[in-house]
Write a protein that holds these residues in place. Structure first.
Motif, short mmCIF file in Angstrom:
data_model
loop_
_atom_site.label_atom_id
_atom_site.label_comp_id
_atom_site.label_asym_id
_atom_site.label_seq_id
_atom_site.Cartn_x
_atom_site.Cartn_y
_atom_site.Cartn_z
N GLU A 234 0.85 -1.19 0.00
CA GLU A 234 0.00 0.00 0.00
C GLU A 234 0.89 1.24 0.00
O GLU A 234 1.49 1.59 1.03
CB GLU A 234 -0.90 0.00 1.23
CG GLU A 234 -1.79 1.21 1.32
CD GLU A 234 -3.28 0.87 1.22
OE1 GLU A 234 -4.08 1.77 1.40
OE2 GLU A 234 -3.60 -0.30 0.94
N VAL A 235 1.00 1.88 -1.14
CA VAL A 235 1.83 3.08 -1.27
C VAL A 235 0.97 4.15 -1.95
O VAL A 235 0.32 3.87 -2.96
CB VAL A 235 3.09 2.80 -2.11
CG1 VAL A 235 3.86 4.08 -2.39
CG2 VAL A 235 4.00 1.79 -1.39
N ASN A 236 0.95 5.35 -1.37
CA ASN A 236 0.20 6.45 -1.99
C ASN A 236 1.00 7.05 -3.14
O ASN A 236 2.20 7.27 -3.00
CB ASN A 236 -0.07 7.56 -0.96
CG ASN A 236 -0.90 7.07 0.20
OD1 ASN A 236 -1.98 6.55 0.01
ND2 ASN A 236 -0.36 7.22 1.41
N ALA A 237 0.32 7.33 -4.23
CA ALA A 237 0.95 8.01 -5.36
C ALA A 237 0.38 9.43 -5.40
O ALA A 237 -0.80 9.62 -5.68
CB ALA A 237 0.67 7.28 -6.66
N LEU A 238 1.22 10.40 -5.10
CA LEU A 238 0.77 11.79 -4.96
C LEU A 238 1.52 12.70 -5.93
O LEU A 238 2.75 12.65 -6.00
CB LEU A 238 1.04 12.27 -3.52
CG LEU A 238 0.87 13.76 -3.23
CD1 LEU A 238 -0.59 14.18 -3.36
CD2 LEU A 238 1.41 14.11 -1.85
N ALA A 239 0.78 13.51 -6.65
CA ALA A 239 1.38 14.56 -7.48
C ALA A 239 1.03 15.91 -6.88
O ALA A 239 -0.11 16.13 -6.47
CB ALA A 239 0.86 14.48 -8.91
N ILE A 240 2.02 16.78 -6.78
CA ILE A 240 1.75 18.19 -6.50
C ILE A 240 2.31 18.95 -7.70
O ILE A 240 3.52 19.10 -7.84
CB ILE A 240 2.38 18.66 -5.18
CG1 ILE A 240 1.94 17.77 -4.01
CG2 ILE A 240 2.00 20.11 -4.91
CD1 ILE A 240 2.51 18.18 -2.66
N ALA A 241 1.41 19.35 -8.58
CA ALA A 241 1.81 19.89 -9.88
C ALA A 241 1.31 21.32 -10.01
O ALA A 241 0.38 21.74 -9.32
CB ALA A 241 1.23 19.03 -11.00
N GLY A 242 1.90 22.05 -10.94
CA GLY A 242 1.41 23.38 -11.26
C GLY A 242 0.30 23.32 -12.29
O GLY A 242 0.05 22.27 -12.90
N ASP A 243 -0.35 24.46 -12.49
CA ASP A 243 -1.46 24.48 -13.45
C ASP A 243 -0.96 24.33 -14.89
O ASP A 243 -1.63 23.73 -15.72
CB ASP A 243 -2.27 25.76 -13.30
CG ASP A 243 -1.41 27.02 -13.43
OD1 ASP A 243 -0.69 27.32 -12.47
OD2 ASP A 243 -1.46 27.66 -14.48
N GLY A 244 0.21 24.88 -15.19
CA GLY A 244 0.70 24.80 -16.56
C GLY A 244 0.96 23.38 -16.99
O GLY A 244 0.49 22.92 -18.03
N GLY A 245 1.70 22.65 -16.15
CA GLY A 245 2.03 21.27 -16.47
C GLY A 245 0.80 20.37 -16.51
O GLY A 245 0.81 19.33 -17.15
N VAL A 269 -1.68 22.90 -7.96
CA VAL A 269 -1.56 24.18 -7.26
C VAL A 269 -1.65 25.25 -8.36
O VAL A 269 -0.72 25.46 -9.12
CB VAL A 269 -0.22 24.28 -6.51
CG1 VAL A 269 -0.14 25.61 -5.77
CG2 VAL A 269 -0.07 23.12 -5.54
N ASP A 270 -2.82 25.86 -8.44
CA ASP A 270 -3.12 26.75 -9.57
C ASP A 270 -2.76 28.20 -9.23
O ASP A 270 -3.49 28.88 -8.52
CB ASP A 270 -4.61 26.64 -9.92
CG ASP A 270 -4.98 27.47 -11.14
OD1 ASP A 270 -4.06 28.07 -11.75
OD2 ASP A 270 -6.17 27.50 -11.48
N ASN A 271 -1.61 28.64 -9.73
CA ASN A 271 -1.26 30.05 -9.58
C ASN A 271 -1.41 30.77 -10.92
O ASN A 271 -0.87 31.83 -11.13
CB ASN A 271 0.11 30.26 -8.95
CG ASN A 271 1.20 29.52 -9.70
OD1 ASN A 271 1.03 29.18 -10.87
ND2 ASN A 271 2.33 29.30 -9.04
N GLU A 272 -2.13 30.12 -11.81
CA GLU A 272 -2.61 30.75 -13.05
C GLU A 272 -1.49 31.20 -13.97
O GLU A 272 -1.56 32.28 -14.56
CB GLU A 272 -3.59 31.89 -12.71
CG GLU A 272 -4.77 31.38 -11.89
CD GLU A 272 -5.81 32.44 -11.57
OE1 GLU A 272 -5.49 33.63 -11.68
OE2 GLU A 272 -6.94 32.06 -11.19
N GLY A 273 -0.48 30.37 -14.09
CA GLY A 273 0.58 30.67 -15.06
C GLY A 273 1.84 29.91 -14.74
O GLY A 273 1.91 29.17 -13.76
N TYR A 274 2.84 30.10 -15.59
CA TYR A 274 4.16 29.49 -15.37
C TYR A 274 4.99 30.43 -14.51
O TYR A 274 5.87 31.14 -15.00
CB TYR A 274 4.84 29.21 -16.71
CG TYR A 274 4.12 28.18 -17.55
CD1 TYR A 274 4.40 26.83 -17.40
CD2 TYR A 274 3.14 28.56 -18.46
CE1 TYR A 274 3.73 25.88 -18.14
CE2 TYR A 274 2.46 27.62 -19.21
CZ TYR A 274 2.77 26.28 -19.05
OH TYR A 274 2.10 25.34 -19.78
#
Lengths: 450, 415
Positions: A234-245, A269-274
């Motif tokens: 049991e391993v969690n697969a977590l992404a913390i990505a930006g909105d662009g990617g 994590v949407d900061n609305e741009g690169y």
């Protein structure tokens, strides 16, 4: 056990609901002094400089000035309950504490001749149920601080976010909650940019962490998760990505993984741009916004360049249409809401694809003062520029924090520099879109819940 | 479909093997099944499609125990496998042409992360012009990216090499991804007699799986995979060099490992393939032609006929193209006075075939001048016949007495 300096349960006051009836003061005086003398109540409702009423009450501060100024150590903060306790046998009646408190939360009780303050009635404050208008609530937001604060911070100290950025806090809270049995993917952007994957052979995270490509986060995580499932771990697969990617170049792998219902928790994590690379436009950048690739200029042929000319892609709604196990929007200004959703997303990711879209204002790229991050995030919600909702296939889409009486969108736009150039036409376009988007999501909520 | 044979015991020696008839794509799929990968990711593309269809059916029929991921494109195919490999999975896929091009971003990265992924390239020509037929342009285009690349000549070699590729890739001195290249159309669909190794024998040959001892995404041994590396300060330059030198070392090590694995294969299964460079009737030859992949069959027939006609010509075939087998090739080139190199793809920069371009570097190290020339044929599915090879032999023979032409010869120009 919570540490000194933590945040705790406290009594919250909604001035809009208060009519100044004073029932709370009567209840407090009765409970604490056995009289109905409102002047002896620890909670005081006073007339505001403007219309309405304000609250004078101990906030049980994390950094209590009354404790600091007391020369006799008669005031202490209880590390378990968070209540600031007054010790009659030590008090020398100097009243310095009443000067130290900015909230008028401790005052001389003429009836006893000593200071008196709220002790929350051991967690069941008498004033709260006495209010006929529910203007007082005994709030539990401190659950986040007290519970999560005791879990291990799985990022290294000293990540290098911009001043005033709340993404680092969001990351730390999220990983604390998801826990150490996790593989974390942070595609190129602010999250690894502040050092979570480390530099030149170092790491910034205590769990296995990696840079996927900007394009393949969901696919790589799918492979990792599948192999652990295959071998019964049991391993969690977590992404913390930006909105662009997520919304642009990484969208294909995101959509593919969602369609295959891979057991992943994908947080955007949407900061609305690169923003990490210098604040370029993404498809999540809102209409009219200045970015470094949608700059402001006089243009040519009488057509000035006035920021982004298209509306933002609504990525969370697109994810809803993948019928994911769970999809939600959240805001860092509403942490309780965010935490409830994080818990649901973690559970959903054990069954299939879970998607969490967190709006995260960027002080550097949106151009607002570094102490205004929460305020900007809050205004986005209060104007309905951002809507907080959640979706699962069984219950459909539901608003979690509906705003029935929104502020005009200008309250949000004027809070930052990236919209400073907007023309009246552009502002009315944005206001029109806010109304249109709200109607669209409401329709969706109604239809899918039916 | 003949996969039932997989379970049929056999008494033949030295290894228990069944004889069957199948196309190259099916042979590759059978080889994959015998190598027992944990995870296979697929996306169909001509002329690879029947390969992944065979793999899917083997899994659906319970004859292969692997997690199959029907990804939404080649980019994710390789990305899923990278994740799987980092979690300890033995992994496989296949692609070609535009699919390989789309996959390039994670493809470059696979060798850098030292992930022993095996991928068949069912070679296909590049577009444009739009084409769905065979050619080596796809594999040649990515030859400088740190993957081991081997080319097969026959359907049997496809099957055997596919299994060997896992052992080569996962060798601790190598730890690099491996492409098994089989010619689109000619090998992918070419049906031929093959001997199918016994599963238990293959298991014994493969040994214990251990694919992520060096790099892993595992909560039991947390590490940062691919932190930002390089730059001009601190440990950056030396760290980056250490990575790159390690990759080059792995590539060079693979030359030895490829030979060892082929030798072990010959011992266990009785089939011997030249691991790096094959010489065919080269002893006593004045000049040679050089080939790659399935064209070699027709070339060998032409060599036989030329030898019968008294011409002193031999053949050099490359099996391992990446890393380029410089030392092995030097030994073969030492035997000849002139060389003609036949490519199934185009090197646009040098106006010649890519294998010819690589070989010129080896010729320089001979220390003597060997006149040579480039032939380009078999593009976009065109056939390179015995007749074409007779033209190659004649033109190469002339190099012994006349100046070498600068321009390449385009074998199918008038076909």
């Amino acid at each position: 056990m919570a540490m000194f300096g933590g945040a705790y349960n406290t009594i919250a006051f909604d001035a809009a609901k208060c009519d100044g009836c004073g029932d709370c003061m009567t209840a407090c005086a009765t409970a604490k002094t056995g009289t109905v003398d409102q002047s002896r109540s620890r909670i005081q409702i006073v007339g505001s400089e403007h219309d309405g009423f304000e609250l004078a009450l101990c906030r049980q501060c994390g950094d209590p000035k009354c404790v600091t100024v007391c020369p006799a150590a008669a005031l202490t903060k209880n590390g378990d309950s968070g209540v600031i306790e007054w010790n009659a046998s030590k008090c020398v009646d100097c009243l310095l504490c009443t000067v130290g408190c900015a909230y008028a939360g401790i005052a001389l009780d003429a009836g006893s001749g000593h200071v008196a303050k709220c002790d929350t009635c051991d967690g069941a404050p008498a004033c709260v149920p006495a209010c006929p208008h529910q203007a007082l609530t005994y709030i539990t937001t401190s659950r986040i601080y007290n519970e999560v604060g005791d879990w291990e911070d799985l990022f290294a100290p000293g990540l290098a976010g911009c001043q005033g950025c709340n993404t680092e806090l969001l990351m730390r809270h999220t990983l604390r909650r998801v826990g150490p049995e996790t593989v974390l993917a942070t595609p190129p952007g602010c999250v690894p940019g502040m050092g979570s994957v480390g530099f030149n052979g170092t790491t910034g995270t205590k769990v296995p962490v990696f840079h996927p490509l900007l394009t393949n986060t969901a696919a790589m995580l799918a492979g990792i998760k599948r192999q652990y499932r295959r071998v019964g771990r049991e391993v969690n697969a977590l992404a913390i990505a930006g909105d662009g990617g997520a919304s642009d170049v990484g969208f294909q792998s995101l959509s593919g993984a969602a369609e295959r219902n891979e057991q992943i928790l994908f947080m955007v994590v949407d900061n609305e741009g690169y923003m990490n690379t210098g604040m370029q436009r993404s498809s999540c950048t809102p209409y009219g916004a200045w970015t470094s690739t949608t700059p402001i200029g006089k243009g040519s042929g009488g057509m000035p360049s006035q920021g982004k000319t298209q509306d933002a892609k609504n990525l969370p709604l697109i994810m809803v249409n993948h019928r994911c196990e769970y999809v939600a929007t959240a805001s860092t200004a509403y942490m309780q809401d965010l935490y409830d959703k994080l818990d649901k997303a973690i559970q959903a990711s054990k069954r299939g694809f879970a998607y969490l879209h967190v709006y995260s204002p960027c002080t550097t790229g949106w151009r607002f003062p570094t102490d205004q991050n929460m305020e900007v995030a809050r205004k986005a919600v209060e104007t309905n520029f951002v809507m907080l909702w959640e979706y699962n296939p069984k219950d459909g889409l539901e608003f979690t924090r509906p705003v029935d009486d929104p502020l005009p969108v200008t309250e949000y736009l004027k809070a930052m520099g990236r919209f400073r150039h907007l023309s009246p036409d552009q502002i009315s376009h944005i206001q029109g879109k806010v109304v249109e988007n709200l109607a669209f999501v409401k329709q969706m909520a109604h239809r899918q819940s039916a | 479909m003949t996969t039932a044979i997989l379970e049929t015991p056999s008494q033949t020696q030295p290894a228990k093997q069944k004889v069957m008839l199948c196309e190259g794509n099916e042979a590759a799929a059978l080889g994959v099944a015998l190598a027992r990968p944990d995870m296979v990711a697929v996306y169909p593309i001509t002329p690879q499609s029947s390969l992944v269809e065979h793999v899917a059916k083997l899994i659906a029929d319970g004859r292969m125990d692997a997690d199959i991921v029907d990804a939404e494109g080649e980019h994710s195919v390789l990305s899923v496998l990278q994740g799987g490999a980092l979690a300890g999975a033995r992994t496989y896929t296949a692609t070609c042409g535009p699919g390989l091009a789309f996959m390039f971003e994670p493809y470059f990265r696979t060798s850098g992360m030292r992930l022993p992924i095996v991928m068949s390239i069912v070679t296909r020509d590049g577009i444009t012009p739009q084409s769905v037929w065979g050619g080596h342009q796809d594999a040649m285009t990515v030859r400088e990216v740190g993957w081991v690349q081997v080319y097969c000549e026959t359907v049997q070699e496809v099957l055997d090499t596919t299994i060997m590729a896992f052992k080569i890739a996962e060798h601790h001195d190598v730890m690099l991804p491996v492409n098994v290249c089989l010619d689109g159309n000619y090998l992918s669909y070419g049906t031929s007699r093959v001997e199918l190794p016994d599963q238990a024998e293959v298991d014994a040959f493969m040994g214990v799986k251990d694919v992520n001892w060096h790099v892993a995404l595992d909560p039991l041994r947390p590490m940062a995979v691919d932190p930002l590396t390089g730059g001009s300060g601190g440990k950056g330059p030396s760290t980056f060099v250490r990575y790159r030198k390690g990759q080059c070392r792995g590539m060079q090590n693979s030359l030895r490992v490829i030979e060892e694995v082929h030798e072990e294969w010959a011992q266990r299964f009785g089939r011997r393939f030249a691991p790096l460079v094959e010489e065919y009737r080269l002893d006593g030859a004045d000049y040679a032609i050089m080939t790659l992949g399935s064209m070699t069959g027709a070339a060998k027939d032409a060599i036989d006929e030329a030898r019968d006609a008294g011409k002193k010509v031999g053949l050099i075939k490359i099996k391992t193209f990446s890393p380029f087998p410089v030392e092995a090739l030097l030994k073969s080139l030492n035997k000849v006075q002139a060389l003609g190199v036949v490519d199934r793809s185009v090197g646009f920069r040098w106006n010649c075939g890519p294998m010819y371009q690589e070989t010129m570097g080896v010729l320089y190290r001979l220390g003597r001048h060997v006149p040579s020339m480039s032939f380009i044929g078999g593009l976009a599915g065109a056939d390179i016949t015995v007749g074409h090879f007779h033209r190659v032999i004649e033109a190469t023979e002339k190099l012994l007495s006349s100046p070498a032409p600068i321009e390449p010869v385009w074998l199918n120009e008038k076909d």
